[in-house]
Write an enzyme that holds these catalytic residues in place. Structure first.
Site, PDB file in Angstrom:
ATOM      1  N   VAL A 172       1.546  -8.391  -6.085  1.00  0.00           N
ATOM      2  CA  VAL A 172       0.841  -7.114  -6.243  1.00  0.00           C
ATOM      3  C   VAL A 172       0.748  -6.467  -4.855  1.00  0.00           C
ATOM      4  O   VAL A 172      -0.063  -6.876  -4.035  1.00  0.00           O
ATOM      5  CB  VAL A 172      -0.569  -7.306  -6.837  1.00  0.00           C
ATOM      6  CG1 VAL A 172      -1.264  -5.964  -6.999  1.00  0.00           C
ATOM      7  CG2 VAL A 172      -0.511  -8.051  -8.159  1.00  0.00           C
ATOM      8  N   PRO A 173       1.600  -5.493  -4.568  1.00  0.00           N
ATOM      9  CA  PRO A 173       1.635  -4.894  -3.225  1.00  0.00           C
ATOM     10  C   PRO A 173       0.478  -3.921  -2.992  1.00  0.00           C
ATOM     11  O   PRO A 173       0.655  -2.710  -2.909  1.00  0.00           O
ATOM     12  CB  PRO A 173       2.994  -4.194  -3.186  1.00  0.00           C
ATOM     13  CG  PRO A 173       3.221  -3.792  -4.618  1.00  0.00           C
ATOM     14  CD  PRO A 173       2.622  -4.905  -5.438  1.00  0.00           C
ATOM     15  N   CYS A 174      -0.729  -4.468  -2.880  1.00  0.00           N
ATOM     16  CA  CYS A 174      -1.921  -3.619  -2.776  1.00  0.00           C
ATOM     17  C   CYS A 174      -1.923  -2.758  -1.513  1.00  0.00           C
ATOM     18  O   CYS A 174      -2.629  -1.758  -1.454  1.00  0.00           O
ATOM     19  CB  CYS A 174      -3.194  -4.450  -2.887  1.00  0.00           C
ATOM     20  SG  CYS A 174      -3.337  -5.773  -1.707  1.00  0.00           S
ATOM     21  N   HIS A 175      -1.098  -3.112  -0.526  1.00  0.00           N
ATOM     22  CA  HIS A 175      -1.018  -2.275   0.679  1.00  0.00           C
ATOM     23  C   HIS A 175      -0.407  -0.909   0.379  1.00  0.00           C
ATOM     24  O   HIS A 175      -0.542   0.015   1.176  1.00  0.00           O
ATOM     25  CB  HIS A 175      -0.228  -3.000   1.782  1.00  0.00           C
ATOM     26  CG  HIS A 175       1.215  -3.207   1.453  1.00  0.00           C
ATOM     27  ND1 HIS A 175       1.638  -4.243   0.641  1.00  0.00           N
ATOM     28  CD2 HIS A 175       2.311  -2.507   1.800  1.00  0.00           C
ATOM     29  CE1 HIS A 175       2.954  -4.181   0.523  1.00  0.00           C
ATOM     30  NE2 HIS A 175       3.386  -3.126   1.215  1.00  0.00           N
TER      31      HIS A 175
END
Length: 77
Positions: free
Chosen positions: A44-47
């Site tokens: 999950v690329p929350c950045h």
């Protein structure tokens, strides 16, 4: 919500509000922030979730790391 974030391509970003809208809960942008803050799943690329004013915002691994990741992906200069 997590599926929306997983679908953000490299070099792109969505705002917390846009993620909430695409997840079907347009007023849940603060909830998106809370979930992203607690996320440590690398799938999950929350950045890639940013503030509505275009700034990076916070990141659970440090704001500087978030900017570094976004720059490395070509999103920020």
């Amino acid at each position: 919500m997590l599926s929306v974030v997983r679908a953000i391509p490299v070099g792109s970003a969505l705002t917390y509000k846009a993620v909430a809208e695409r997840a079907g809960h347009p007023r849940a942008f603060r909830a998106v922030g809370a979930v992203m803050k607690a996320n440590y799943d690398p799938s999950v690329p929350c950045h890639r979730v940013i503030k509505s004013n275009g700034t990076a915002g916070n990141y659970n691994r440090g704001a500087e790391k978030k900017v570094e990741l976004l720059r490395s992906e070509g999103f920020m200069r």
